[in-house]
Design an enzyme around this catalytic site. Structure first.
Site, short mmCIF file in Angstrom:
data_model
loop_
_atom_site.label_atom_id
_atom_site.label_comp_id
_atom_site.label_asym_id
_atom_site.label_seq_id
_atom_site.Cartn_x
_atom_site.Cartn_y
_atom_site.Cartn_z
N HIS A 61 -20.06 -16.88 30.25
CA HIS A 61 -20.96 -15.72 30.14
C HIS A 61 -22.08 -16.02 29.14
CE1 HIS A 61 -21.10 -11.03 30.05
NE2 HIS A 61 -22.30 -11.55 29.95
N HIS A 180 -21.10 -5.78 34.95
CA HIS A 180 -21.38 -5.12 33.68
C HIS A 180 -21.04 -3.66 33.93
CE1 HIS A 180 -23.80 -4.42 29.88
NE2 HIS A 180 -23.54 -3.20 30.32
N ASP A 304 -21.10 -14.05 25.86
CA ASP A 304 -22.24 -13.19 26.21
C ASP A 304 -23.45 -13.58 25.36
OD1 ASP A 304 -23.90 -11.32 27.30
OD2 ASP A 304 -22.72 -9.57 26.70
N HIS A 308 -32.47 -13.04 21.60
CA HIS A 308 -33.72 -12.28 21.59
C HIS A 308 -34.49 -12.71 20.35
CE1 HIS A 308 -32.61 -9.33 24.72
NE2 HIS A 308 -31.39 -9.35 24.21
N GLY A 323 -28.11 -7.58 22.37
CA GLY A 323 -27.59 -8.90 22.73
C GLY A 323 -27.54 -9.79 21.50
O1 DOR Z 1 -26.13 -7.00 24.91
C1 DOR Z 1 -26.38 -7.45 26.01
N1 DOR Z 1 -27.39 -8.31 26.18
N2 DOR Z 1 -25.66 -7.08 27.06
C2 DOR Z 1 -26.00 -7.41 28.31
O2 DOR Z 1 -25.35 -6.99 29.23
C3 DOR Z 1 -27.21 -8.20 28.56
C4 DOR Z 1 -27.56 -9.02 27.40
C5 DOR Z 1 -28.94 -9.60 27.49
O3 DOR Z 1 -29.26 -10.20 28.52
O4 DOR Z 1 -29.71 -9.44 26.54
#
Ligand code: DOR
Length: 442
Positions: A61, A180, A304, A308, A323
């Site tokens: 993930h 999700h 996950d 960013h 994220g």
């Molecule tokens: O926190 C998250 N960021 N959850 C997600 O489902 C997507 C991910 C992202 O792509 O930034």
């Protein structure tokens, strides 16, 4: 000609039933023998005395953001981070910019990863309301690990929220679908209760337990109705774990490292750098997640990894991006959990190798056994090291785990028989390729 291309000598192998001191012989990129190979001839021998050899660990993930914003992450940097962190494969999410939702973009991505990926890569295809008719064929394309459905909105524009569309997606093909799961209607309904600049901990109040639970209940009802296997990603609540114990016939379960490691105190300490979807919650849920690891409810642990920019993370809540980075830190942190006695190395290999191989149907990955890919994560369980932000190679440059001292560290990663990372250095050129899946072509 020597019998083996490579022999790992003197290490302790992590097998499904426990640990065993045994050598490993590799030929033509595959495991050829396990046993006493002290007298075997090999082109290369690596002394693994004092080290544990796990099957190459997989992060099923990750969001590598390619295509997207290279200042945040690229496929090259994200897979390099994976390798430095001790992984040998990642499965990459489709909510890129643009997202991977059609044949053309999927074919592009498959070609693009060759020569750029430092570890092997599985590719998710995104479901949208517009591509339901093509999903049955898309999920069978080479290197596709699964269709991903955002049933609740998160980063990007992928969303399939209503029961009729979700049922149509489930009736479109036959492989396990990854979800999700947060109820979009509840998310939207509750959004006006919050205003810009409120404390970050409101993230878990907005996207509350019921958002997750209602979403998962709806998906389980539809999965049973259609008979379509499901995989619920990042299960974050005690209530969903309880529910999912009754749906083993149709669903498998992923829990994230973050939900096993962080609780709501992180909001006060890290602000926007604690915000992710589904949210980090209180201690009760963390304890339930560990209980579910122990009793076998959980099939997969992933990171996950969702990088960013710092600017996007530092905007006032809830205007910032959700994220957290994690692909480079998941193995050290899971090893630290092993050192703390929360799980065994065998269970770790199950959750990050055999589990992903089983859930997604990956060929040649999943265990230390003759015939399997010679992918290894070699770890030193005595090594103590603090995670430092300067170590992170994702261009966004941050980790929510800076300062975390780990006992246990990945010291080598071997990809299909060749050493690809050793002591913090990537070796050679990017040799990663598409992961092969039993139900996909190629
Ligand atoms: O926190 C998250 N960021 N959850 C997600 O489902 C997507 C991910 C992202 O792509 O930034």
């Amino acid at each position: 000609m020597p019998a083996f291309d490579l022999v790992l000598r003197g290490g302790t192998c992590v097998l499904p039933w426990g640990e065993e001191a045994t050598d490993v012989g590799v030929r033509a990129g595959r495991i050829a023998a396990l046993g006493d190979l002290r007298t075997a001839e090999a082109a290369e021998t690596i002394d693994c005395t004092g080290l544990h050899i796990l099957p190459g660990l997989i992060d099923a993930h990750v969001h590598l953001r390619d295509p997207g914003d290279p200042a945040v992450e690229t496929l090259e940097s994200g897979t390099r981070a994976a390798l430095l962190g001790g992984l040998t494969a990642v499965f990459d999410m489709p909510n890129t910019a643009p997202s991977i939702t059609d044949r053309e973009r999927l074919d592009w991505k498959r070609g693009y990863l060759e020569g750029r990926a430092w570890v092997d890569v599985g590719l998710y295809v995104g479901a949208s309301k517009k591509n339901i008719a093509e999903l049955a064929s898309l999920e069978l394309q080479p290197n596709v690990c699964a269709v991903k459905v955002f049933a609740g909105s998160s980063t990007g524009d992928l969303l399939v929220e209503d029961d009729a569309s979700l049922e149509a997606v489930m009736r479109s093909g036959r492989r396990r679908i990854c979800y999700h799961s947060e109820d979009e209607y509840r998310l939207q309904e509750r959004k006006p209760l919050f205003t810009s600049g409120m404390p970050h901990r409101n993230h878990m109040v907005w996207r509350d337990v019921d958002c997750a639970l209602i979403g998962t209940q709806r998906l389980m009802t539809l999965a049973r109705k259609t008979g379509r296997p499901a995989h619920i990603l990042h299960v974050s609540t005690a209530e969903e774990l309880e529910l999912l114990r009754d749906y083993r016939d149709v669903s498998t379960v992923e829990v994230l490292l973050n939900h096993l490691t962080q609780t709501d105190e992180a909001y006060d300490r890290l602000g926007g750098y604690a915000v992710m979807n589904p949210p980090i919650r209180d201690e009760r849920h963390l304890r339930a997640a560990w209980a579910a690891i122990a009793d076998g409810t959980v099939d997969v642990v992933g990171s996950d990894h969702a990088p960013h920019s710092r600017a996007a993370k530092e905007r006032p809540w809830p205007d910032g991006a959700a994220g957290l980075t994690g692909v480079q830190t998941i193995v050290p942190l899971m090893l630290d959990h092993v050192s703390a006695g929360r799980l065994s190395l065998s269970r770790l290999a199950d959750l990050m190798c055999a589990g992903p191989a089983r859930v997604y149907g990956a060929n040649g990955k999943g265990r230390l056994a003759a015939g399997y890919d010679a992918d290894f994560t070699v770890v030193d369980m005595k090594r103590q090291r603090t995670i430092e932000e300067g170590w992170i190679v994702s261009p966004c440059g941050w980790t929510p785990f800076a300062g975390h001292r780990c006992t246990g560290w990945p010291v080598m990663a071997i990809l299909r028989g060749a050493v690809a990372m050793r002591e913090d250095e990537v070796i050679g050129t990017p040799r990663g390729t598409g992961v092969r899946f039993a139900e996909a072509r190629g």
